[in-house]
Design a protein around this motif. Structure first.
Motif, PDB file in Angstrom:
ATOM      1  N   ASN A 157      -5.085  -6.990 -11.801  1.00 36.50           N
ATOM      2  CA  ASN A 157      -4.920  -5.347 -10.898  1.00 36.50           C
ATOM      3  C   ASN A 157      -4.019  -4.570 -11.524  1.00 36.50           C
ATOM      4  N   LEU A 158      -2.847  -4.799 -12.916  1.00 34.10           N
ATOM      5  CA  LEU A 158      -2.507  -3.588 -12.987  1.00 34.10           C
ATOM      6  C   LEU A 158      -2.160  -4.113 -15.238  1.00 34.10           C
TER       7      LEU A 158
ATOM      8  N   ARG B  45     -13.160  -2.823 -13.038  1.00 28.44           N
ATOM      9  CA  ARG B  45     -13.129  -3.341 -12.069  1.00 28.44           C
ATOM     10  C   ARG B  45     -11.123  -3.993 -11.419  1.00 28.44           C
ATOM     11  N   GLY B  46     -11.527  -2.505 -10.628  1.00 28.46           N
ATOM     12  CA  GLY B  46     -10.072  -2.242  -9.993  1.00 28.46           C
ATOM     13  C   GLY B  46      -8.774  -2.139 -10.930  1.00 28.46           C
ATOM     14  N   CYS B  47      -8.589  -2.024 -11.356  1.00 24.16           N
ATOM     15  CA  CYS B  47      -7.372  -2.029 -12.294  1.00 24.16           C
ATOM     16  C   CYS B  47      -6.784  -0.704 -12.411  1.00 24.16           C
ATOM     17  N   HIS B  48      -5.507  -0.761 -12.135  1.00 17.19           N
ATOM     18  CA  HIS B  48      -4.488   0.316 -12.294  1.00 17.19           C
ATOM     19  C   HIS B  48      -4.234   0.506 -13.211  1.00 17.19           C
ATOM     20  N   THR B  49      -3.863   1.591 -14.448  1.00 16.60           N
ATOM     21  CA  THR B  49      -3.490   1.984 -15.571  1.00 16.60           C
ATOM     22  C   THR B  49      -2.843   2.709 -16.029  1.00 16.60           C
ATOM     23  N   VAL B  50      -1.076   2.198 -16.783  1.00 16.92           N
ATOM     24  CA  VAL B  50      -0.102   2.710 -16.851  1.00 16.92           C
ATOM     25  C   VAL B  50      -0.215   2.542 -18.292  1.00 16.92           C
ATOM     26  N   LEU B  51       0.164   4.218 -19.317  1.00 13.62           N
ATOM     27  CA  LEU B  51       1.135   4.038 -20.372  1.00 13.62           C
ATOM     28  C   LEU B  51       2.194   4.253 -20.323  1.00 13.62           C
ATOM     29  N   VAL B  52       3.351   3.512 -20.958  1.00 14.61           N
ATOM     30  CA  VAL B  52       4.269   4.393 -20.807  1.00 14.61           C
ATOM     31  C   VAL B  52       4.838   4.300 -22.399  1.00 14.61           C
ATOM     32  N   THR B  53       5.801   4.954 -22.358  1.00 10.39           N
ATOM     33  CA  THR B  53       5.404   4.625 -23.904  1.00 10.39           C
ATOM     34  C   THR B  53       7.635   5.483 -24.134  1.00 10.39           C
ATOM     35  N   GLY B  54       8.634   4.958 -25.199  1.00  4.94           N
ATOM     36  CA  GLY B  54       9.365   5.563 -25.957  1.00  4.94           C
ATOM     37  C   GLY B  54       9.190   6.773 -26.893  1.00  4.94           C
TER      38      GLY B  54
ATOM     39  N   LYS C 186      10.910  -1.539 -15.795  1.00  6.23           N
ATOM     40  CA  LYS C 186      11.110  -1.376 -13.812  1.00  6.23           C
ATOM     41  C   LYS C 186       9.733  -0.403 -13.937  1.00  6.23           C
ATOM     42  N   VAL C 187       8.976  -0.178 -14.199  1.00  6.01           N
ATOM     43  CA  VAL C 187       7.909   0.661 -14.685  1.00  6.01           C
ATOM     44  C   VAL C 187       7.347  -0.111 -14.022  1.00  6.01           C
ATOM     45  N   LEU C 188       6.414  -0.886 -14.368  1.00  8.88           N
ATOM     46  CA  LEU C 188       6.459  -2.252 -14.423  1.00  8.88           C
ATOM     47  C   LEU C 188       5.986  -3.285 -12.945  1.00  8.88           C
TER      48      LEU C 188
ATOM     49  N   GLY D 271       0.959  -4.556  -4.144  1.00 10.97           N
ATOM     50  CA  GLY D 271       1.714  -5.224  -3.374  1.00 10.97           C
ATOM     51  C   GLY D 271       1.429  -6.791  -3.905  1.00 10.97           C
ATOM     52  N   GLU D 272       1.953  -7.727  -2.519  1.00 17.30           N
ATOM     53  CA  GLU D 272       1.566  -9.304  -3.138  1.00 17.30           C
ATOM     54  C   GLU D 272       0.437  -9.448  -3.584  1.00 17.30           C
ATOM     55  N   GLY D 273       0.788 -11.213  -4.471  1.00 14.40           N
ATOM     56  CA  GLY D 273      -0.212 -11.398  -5.020  1.00 14.40           C
ATOM     57  C   GLY D 273      -1.193 -10.435  -6.694  1.00 14.40           C
ATOM     58  N   THR D 274      -0.237  -9.046  -6.837  1.00 11.70           N
ATOM     59  CA  THR D 274      -0.370  -8.693  -8.280  1.00 11.70           C
ATOM     60  C   THR D 274      -0.291  -9.698  -9.536  1.00 11.70           C
TER      61      THR D 274
END
Length: 294
Positions: free
Chosen positions: A80-81, A166-175, A221-223, A231-234
């Motif tokens: 989901n993430l 497929r409904g996945c939320h996507t995050v780019l997190v970078t130093g 922390k972002v993850l 929510g639960e089950g992610t």
């Protein structure tokens, strides 16, 4: 139950599988099943009734060199993430190293970058030192660097697009920096960007940063925040290549090291050493007919 999925050289797959099963069973662990996935025919799946994950992965690493692998205690499913590092993961470059080339400092800064990614240097100190060396570099060099140097990793667009479909939320997190990450995220289709901000004044870099530092703790922390929000089950997937990605990789449901430094590879649930980023889709069991290919 411990499930392993891997992609390896098909020419040696049978012999290497026999050796792996022999070594696993020699430790008293039963292999409940072994076979190629119907919907991803290049993926071998092994099911163990029990087994120590670290020892199992060591056996598979020994028996299947140059492989792609993912181990899990839970059934495989589409996440989901998806949270990913940028430099040397979603793109093939280290942005600060390429930017340093415009200042004639690439070798010097790249050496610091490599030591930081290997976990030999404190990330924040190494970042501030490198950014300080870029003082007075024109802002225009960032755009030139983006246009001339920065390229997505093979399979990056397909990976992100398919997960999003497929409904996945996507995050780019970078130093790395928003100056690079924002355009990269737009190009690849990420929903959110978290990164550092370069100090700018009168069209040149100040040699400093604006705001807090995105380090390993922030990535984790972002993850965790995104997981809680969903929510639960992610089910979460994280990818990265360096030491500062380790806490994020360890916190994810599926943590994958992409062509990674040894410490990051050792901390992950698996690795991509053989294929491109679409190998992640294979390992998750997403049929190629369902891939979103740009």
């Amino acid at each position: 139950m411990l499930i392993a999925r891997l992609i390896a050289d098909p020419d040696t797959l049978g012999d290497n599988l026999a050796l792996a099963m022999e070594l696993i069973e020699a430790r008293g662990w039963d292999v409940a099943g072994a076979g190629m996935l119907e919907f991803c025919t290049n993926v071998l799946e092994l099911e163990l009734v029990e087994g120590d994950p670290a020892q199992v992965r060591a056996i598979l690493d020994q028996c299947f060199p140059d492989s792609d692998l993912l181990l899990s205690h839970q059934p495989f499913s589409v996440p989901n993430l998806f949270v990913s590092d940028m430099d040397s993961t979603m793109i093939g470059q280290e942005c600060i190293d390429e930017l340093a080339d415009f200042a004639g400092l690439k070798d010097r800064i790249a050496a610091i970058t490599e030591r930081a990614m290997q976990g030999e240097l404190d990330f924040e100190s190494a970042l501030r030192e490198r950014v300080g060396l870029l003082k007075d570099l024109p802002e225009a060099a960032i755009r030139q660097c983006l246009d001339e140097r920065i390229r997505p990793m093979p399979g990056a667009r397909t990976l992100v697009s398919t997960l999003k479909a497929r409904g996945c939320h996507t995050v780019l997190v970078t130093g790395g920096f928003h100056s690079f990450a924002d355009p990269v995220a737009e190009m690849l289709g990420f929903d959110r960007v978290v990164g550092n901000r370069l100090g700018l004044h009168d069209g040149v870099l100040t040699g400093g940063l604006v705001g807090g530092i995105v380090d390993s703790s922030v990535k984790k922390k972002v993850l965790l925040e995104e997981t809680a929000r969903l929510g639960e089950g992610t089910i979460s997937l994280a990818t990265g290549d360096g030491a500062n990605d380790i806490p994020m990789i360890e916190a994810a449901s599926f943590g994958l090291a992409y062509r990674a430094k040894p410490k990051a590879r050792a901390a992950a649930d698996g690795w991509i050493d053989r294929g491109d980023l679409t190998a992640i889709l294979d390992l998750l069991g997403i049929a190629r007919s369902d891939w979103v290919v740009d």
